[in-house]
Design a protein around this motif. Structure first.
Motif, short mmCIF file in Angstrom:
data_model
loop_
_atom_site.label_atom_id
_atom_site.label_comp_id
_atom_site.label_asym_id
_atom_site.label_seq_id
_atom_site.Cartn_x
_atom_site.Cartn_y
_atom_site.Cartn_z
N PRO A 19 -3.89 -23.00 -16.16
CA PRO A 19 -3.32 -21.71 -16.56
C PRO A 19 -2.52 -21.94 -15.05
CG PRO A 19 -5.56 -21.35 -15.86
CD PRO A 19 -5.62 -22.92 -16.37
N ALA A 38 -0.62 -19.07 -19.55
CA ALA A 38 -0.98 -20.23 -20.13
C ALA A 38 -0.15 -20.36 -21.30
CB ALA A 38 -2.69 -20.30 -20.79
N ILE A 44 -7.25 -18.03 -22.05
CA ILE A 44 -7.30 -18.24 -20.49
C ILE A 44 -9.17 -17.84 -20.44
CG2 ILE A 44 -6.94 -17.16 -18.39
CD1 ILE A 44 -4.25 -16.88 -19.26
N THR A 77 -7.97 -22.98 -19.19
CA THR A 77 -7.58 -22.67 -20.47
C THR A 77 -8.29 -23.69 -21.56
OG1 THR A 77 -5.69 -24.31 -20.12
CG2 THR A 77 -5.23 -22.10 -19.64
#
Length: 184
Positions: A19, A38, A44, A77
């Motif tokens: 991210p 992201a 996330i 992520t």
């Protein structure tokens, strides 16, 4: 002999993009709002450590517990296939609020129309702003010493500001006017 069939298979692996985030700082203790972005469909994930440990939170915006000092968190992520990125470090920073400025002389006693100087004990890396009101109002002077001509009793207020932009509460100094002694 028979025919031999040869197949070539190309596998492409792509790493899950981590991210995008940035460190966030605040003045004094409290909660810090961290955020990350992201790719489409990615989840996330917020963690307390770089590896292992329990998942703390899932979502773009994570509010830390109340902090009294700087803390480090980790964010990653997970894409739609369930693959995860490496964890990225993000700092929830706490800057110290400066203490109240201290005055060289707390209460000044002057004659009407007399010049006087209000001064604070200067500290390294501090900027000082003077006000004529305890809350709000405009800055009347910037610097550690404020010179003025006293016409009537008045209170003045000063703040200290750190390089990070943290501001102290206002400290008050009084300018009192004495009545001239008459020579009768």
């Amino acid at each position: 002999m028979g025919n031999i069939l040869m197949l070539t298979m190309v596998l492409t692996f792509s790493e899950v993009a981590p991210p995008k985030t940035q460190d966030v700082f605040r003045c004094g203790p409290g909660n810090v709002q961290l955020s990350a972005k992201a790719g489409i469909g990615a989840k996330i994930n917020w963690h307390a450590s770089q590896t292992g440990g329990a998942l703390m939170f899932t979502g773009e915006n994570f509010t830390t517990p109340a902090l009294t000092k700087t803390a480090t968190y980790w964010v990653s992520t997970t894409d739609t296939s369930g693959s995860s990125s490496s964890r990225i470090k993000v700092v929830a920073g706490i800057h110290e609020i400066p203490e109240l400025p201290t005055f060289v002389e707390k209460n000044l006693l002057v004659q009407p129309g007399q010049a006087c100087t209000l001064s604070v004990t200067e500290k390294k890396d501090r900027n000082y702003k003077w006000y004529s009101t305890s809350i709000g109002g405009s800055i009347v002077f910037t610097g550690p010493s404020y010179s003025l001509t006293a016409k009537e009793p008045a209170n003045f207020f000063v703040t200290a500001t750190t390089p990070e932009g943290c501001i102290s509460d206002r400290a008050m100094v009084q300018v009192q006017i004495t009545q001239p002694v008459s020579n009768k």
